[in-house]
Design a protein around this motif. Structure first.
Motif, mmCIF file in Angstrom:
data_model
loop_
_atom_site.group_PDB
_atom_site.id
_atom_site.type_symbol
_atom_site.label_atom_id
_atom_site.label_comp_id
_atom_site.label_asym_id
_atom_site.label_seq_id
_atom_site.Cartn_x
_atom_site.Cartn_y
_atom_site.Cartn_z
ATOM 1 N N ARG A 148 0.829 -1.218 0.000
ATOM 2 C CA ARG A 148 0.000 0.000 0.000
ATOM 3 C C ARG A 148 0.856 1.258 0.000
ATOM 4 N NH1 ARG A 148 -3.179 -3.328 -0.854
ATOM 5 N NH2 ARG A 148 -5.143 -3.829 0.156
ATOM 6 N N GLU A 149 1.892 1.283 -0.887
ATOM 7 C CA GLU A 149 2.782 2.437 -0.863
ATOM 8 C C GLU A 149 2.097 3.693 -1.374
ATOM 9 O OE1 GLU A 149 6.660 2.334 -2.577
ATOM 10 O OE2 GLU A 149 7.286 0.762 -1.212
ATOM 11 N N TYR A 150 0.969 3.518 -2.101
ATOM 12 C CA TYR A 150 0.321 4.739 -2.596
ATOM 13 C C TYR A 150 -0.284 5.540 -1.460
ATOM 14 C CZ TYR A 150 -3.370 1.207 -2.695
ATOM 15 O OH TYR A 150 -4.221 0.180 -2.389
ATOM 16 N N ILE A 151 -0.552 4.867 -0.314
ATOM 17 C CA ILE A 151 -1.075 5.625 0.825
ATOM 18 C C ILE A 151 0.028 6.505 1.411
ATOM 19 C CG2 ILE A 151 -1.979 5.374 3.167
ATOM 20 C CD1 ILE A 151 -3.541 3.006 2.179
ATOM 21 N N LEU A 152 1.263 5.957 1.506
ATOM 22 C CA LEU A 152 2.392 6.763 1.963
ATOM 23 C C LEU A 152 2.633 7.937 1.022
ATOM 24 C CD1 LEU A 152 4.839 7.103 3.850
ATOM 25 C CD2 LEU A 152 6.119 5.709 2.229
ATOM 26 N N SER A 153 2.567 7.656 -0.304
ATOM 27 C CA SER A 153 2.754 8.730 -1.273
ATOM 28 C C SER A 153 1.695 9.796 -1.102
ATOM 29 C CB SER A 153 2.685 8.165 -2.688
ATOM 30 O OG SER A 153 3.654 7.191 -2.874
ATOM 31 N N SER A 154 0.465 9.349 -0.848
ATOM 32 C CA SER A 154 -0.620 10.309 -0.688
ATOM 33 C C SER A 154 -0.405 11.187 0.538
ATOM 34 C CB SER A 154 -1.940 9.545 -0.588
ATOM 35 O OG SER A 154 -2.979 10.408 -0.311
ATOM 36 N N ILE A 155 0.127 10.562 1.627
ATOM 37 C CA ILE A 155 0.397 11.359 2.832
ATOM 38 C C ILE A 155 1.485 12.390 2.555
ATOM 39 C CG2 ILE A 155 1.348 11.216 5.166
ATOM 40 C CD1 ILE A 155 -0.062 8.517 5.408
ATOM 41 N N LEU A 156 2.548 11.962 1.821
ATOM 42 C CA LEU A 156 3.611 12.910 1.461
ATOM 43 C C LEU A 156 3.055 14.055 0.629
ATOM 44 C CD1 LEU A 156 6.747 10.832 0.474
ATOM 45 C CD2 LEU A 156 6.554 12.541 2.242
ATOM 46 N N GLU A 157 2.148 13.711 -0.296
ATOM 47 C CA GLU A 157 1.559 14.734 -1.163
ATOM 48 C C GLU A 157 0.790 15.748 -0.331
ATOM 49 O OE1 GLU A 157 -1.933 14.648 -2.482
ATOM 50 O OE2 GLU A 157 -1.599 16.108 -4.060
ATOM 51 N N SER A 158 -0.011 15.253 0.621
ATOM 52 C CA SER A 158 -0.789 16.165 1.453
ATOM 53 C C SER A 158 0.117 17.038 2.311
ATOM 54 C CB SER A 158 -1.737 15.372 2.348
ATOM 55 O OG SER A 158 -2.483 14.484 1.585
ATOM 56 N N SER A 159 1.255 16.460 2.808
ATOM 57 C CA SER A 159 2.139 17.276 3.647
ATOM 58 C C SER A 159 2.781 18.379 2.816
ATOM 59 C CB SER A 159 3.186 16.403 4.317
ATOM 60 O OG SER A 159 3.923 15.711 3.358
ATOM 61 N N GLY A 160 3.066 18.088 1.516
ATOM 62 C CA GLY A 160 3.566 19.155 0.648
ATOM 63 C C GLY A 160 2.564 20.284 0.529
ATOM 64 N N GLY A 161 1.281 19.922 0.354
ATOM 65 C CA GLY A 161 0.237 20.942 0.262
ATOM 66 C C GLY A 161 0.129 21.755 1.534
ATOM 67 N N ILE A 162 0.214 21.065 2.695
ATOM 68 C CA ILE A 162 0.107 21.783 3.978
ATOM 69 C C ILE A 162 1.289 22.735 4.144
ATOM 70 C CG2 ILE A 162 0.239 21.451 6.472
ATOM 71 C CD1 ILE A 162 -1.398 18.921 6.078
ATOM 72 N N LEU A 163 2.497 22.283 3.718
ATOM 73 C CA LEU A 163 3.680 23.148 3.817
ATOM 74 C C LEU A 163 3.490 24.409 2.985
ATOM 75 C CD1 LEU A 163 6.522 23.460 4.880
ATOM 76 C CD2 LEU A 163 7.341 22.120 2.970
ATOM 77 N N PHE A 164 2.924 24.230 1.772
ATOM 78 C CA PHE A 164 2.713 25.385 0.884
ATOM 79 C C PHE A 164 1.734 26.375 1.508
ATOM 80 C CE2 PHE A 164 1.067 27.111 -3.258
ATOM 81 C CZ PHE A 164 2.219 27.818 -3.527
ATOM 82 N N ILE A 165 0.629 25.861 2.068
ATOM 83 C CA ILE A 165 -0.355 26.757 2.684
ATOM 84 C C ILE A 165 0.228 27.398 3.926
ATOM 85 C CG2 ILE A 165 -2.606 26.807 3.804
ATOM 86 C CD1 ILE A 165 -3.539 24.752 1.874
ATOM 87 N N ALA A 166 1.095 26.641 4.660
ATOM 88 C CA ALA A 166 1.716 27.222 5.845
ATOM 89 C C ALA A 166 2.619 28.383 5.456
ATOM 90 C CB ALA A 166 2.527 26.149 6.571
ATOM 91 N N LEU A 167 3.330 28.259 4.317
ATOM 92 C CA LEU A 167 4.169 29.371 3.856
ATOM 93 C C LEU A 167 3.310 30.586 3.524
ATOM 94 C CD1 LEU A 167 6.706 27.497 1.613
ATOM 95 C CD2 LEU A 167 7.219 28.791 3.648
ATOM 96 N N ALA A 168 2.148 30.313 2.866
ATOM 97 C CA ALA A 168 1.253 31.417 2.532
ATOM 98 C C ALA A 168 0.741 32.090 3.800
ATOM 99 C CB ALA A 168 0.092 30.900 1.694
ATOM 100 N N LEU A 169 0.396 31.287 4.813
ATOM 101 C CA LEU A 169 -0.118 31.861 6.064
ATOM 102 C C LEU A 169 0.989 32.586 6.832
ATOM 103 C CD1 LEU A 169 -2.526 29.115 7.350
ATOM 104 C CD2 LEU A 169 -3.090 31.366 6.520
ATOM 105 N N ALA A 170 2.246 32.127 6.667
ATOM 106 C CA ALA A 170 3.360 32.831 7.309
ATOM 107 C C ALA A 170 3.445 34.256 6.781
ATOM 108 C CB ALA A 170 4.664 32.089 7.045
ATOM 109 N N GLY A 171 3.182 34.427 5.467
ATOM 110 C CA GLY A 171 3.129 35.774 4.923
ATOM 111 C C GLY A 171 2.036 36.585 5.576
ATOM 112 N N TYR A 172 0.919 35.960 5.862
ATOM 113 C CA TYR A 172 -0.208 36.644 6.517
ATOM 114 C C TYR A 172 0.184 37.123 7.900
ATOM 115 C CZ TYR A 172 -5.139 37.503 7.342
ATOM 116 O OH TYR A 172 -6.329 38.090 7.585
ATOM 117 N N VAL A 173 0.916 36.237 8.637
ATOM 118 C CA VAL A 173 1.287 36.590 10.007
ATOM 119 C C VAL A 173 2.377 37.658 10.012
ATOM 120 C CG1 VAL A 173 2.350 35.703 12.107
ATOM 121 C CG2 VAL A 173 0.626 34.348 10.917
#
Lengths: 146, 181
Positions: free
Chosen positions: A64-89
């Motif tokens: 079930r490696e696609y589940i690990l890949s999916s988790i990595l993908e979501s963490s990339g998205g969260i990192l990107f949004i966190a960078l955007a929110l860092a600009g907000y702060v």
């Protein structure tokens, strides 16, 4: 999916290191030279897919490696949004460069504020996402001929 | 400009082959020809960022298509050979309406700004102030990750939705019993 012949496997062993290196170079130098997170991420995913095609993806699907890949993908998205929110702060605007762009000089490796970090986040997202789609399609019975 | 027109001719021919051939593998190869021609076109108009992305994505697409075709079927049985009366009528109607449309909007097309001379001044600002405002030497990265971060966020959302969709379909297919779709 079963693997391919010995010739393909040997060539894959030679190629995959260079492919990963080039992908990492394109991601990390995205703010200096042509390329960036998207191109480098797709290159990294292509290297992983090459390995899957040459050596077979049965084990990867069973584990079930696609589940690990999916988790990595979501963490990339969260990192990107966190960078955007860092600009907000830090600077009152969503996606503002977070006041980091005075670190380092332009045209050097450490420069560009959040842009290199955002490149890494997007590379994680694109690379892991495409690899997850590939593994999921390979695992699916819709494609499997047996 | 001549190379661009030659490439356009190659792309048109490859697109017709891709849509008309019965051999799906040949169709995938013709589709790859269209994509790589687009990549060469990006290099000719000096857009290396897009050329890199186009080459890599096109390679991956052709690999995906080939893997699926090799494991399912190679011959498309829905394409019928020979020219039918209906097809000829469709093509004639398309050409008639296309000609009418082009003749109506020809005045508008002449009013458009020339190639490489956009009307928008915001692009000039991006080029002049990009390095100063963001500190990134690659102007394309500066635009897509700083000035236009929202667009990149939308693009990332599209990819995320695709991954979630594929994994959801797979999960549903796993739960069902074999032989049942």
């Amino acid at each position: 999916m079963r693997g391919m012949s010995l010739i393909v496997q040997v060539i894959t062993r030679l190629m995959v290191g260079m492919l990963l290196l080039y992908g990492g170079y394109i991601v990390l130098h995205g703010h200096l030279t042509p390329g960036g997170g998207f191109a480098g991420g797709v290159l990294i995913a292509a290297a992983l897919i090459l390995v899957s095609l040459a050596f077979g993806s049965v084990e990867q699907v069973e584990r079930r490696e696609y589940i690990l890949s999916s988790i990595l993908e979501s963490s990339g998205g969260i990192l990107f949004i966190a960078l955007a929110l860092a600009g907000y702060v830090a600077a009152d605007y969503f996606f503002r460069n977070a006041g980091l762009y005075y670190i380092g000089k332009p045209l050097q490796m450490v420069s560009g504020g959040i842009i290199p970090l955002a490149n890494i986040a997007i590379a994680l997202k694109v690379g892991a996402g495409l690899f997850a789609i590939f593994l999921a399609l390979g695992a699916s019975r819709f494609v499997m001929k047996e | 400009m001549l190379e661009l027109y030659l490439l356009l001719a190659v792309m048109l021919a490859a697109a017709v082959v891709a849509s008309e051939t019965r051999n799906l593998l040949a169709a995938a190869v013709a589709l790859g020809l269209v994509g790589f021609s687009v990549a060469i076109m990006f290099i000719l108009v000096q857009a290396p960022d897009l050329a890199i992305v186009q080459i890599v994505v096109e390679t991956l697409t052709v690999v995906f298509f080939t893997a699926v075709i090799l494991r399912t079927t190679e011959i498309d049985t829905t394409v019928t050979s020979g020219l039918k009366m209906e097809t000829a009528m469709f093509v004639a109607a398309f050409l008639a309406f296309g000609g009418l449309f082009l003749s109506l909007i020809i005045g508008v097309l002449q009013e458009l700004p020339k190639f490489g001379e956009p009307l928008m001044r915001v692009a000039q600002d991006y080029i002049q102030l990009g390095l100063e405002r963001t500190g990134a030497a690659n102007i394309v990265s500066a635009i897509i990750l700083d000035f236009r971060g929202y667009d990149t966020l939308g693009e990332a959302t599209v990819l995320f939705t695709a991954v979630v969709g594929v994994l959801t379909v797979l999960r549903l297919a796993e739960r069902r019993k074999p032989g049942e779709f």
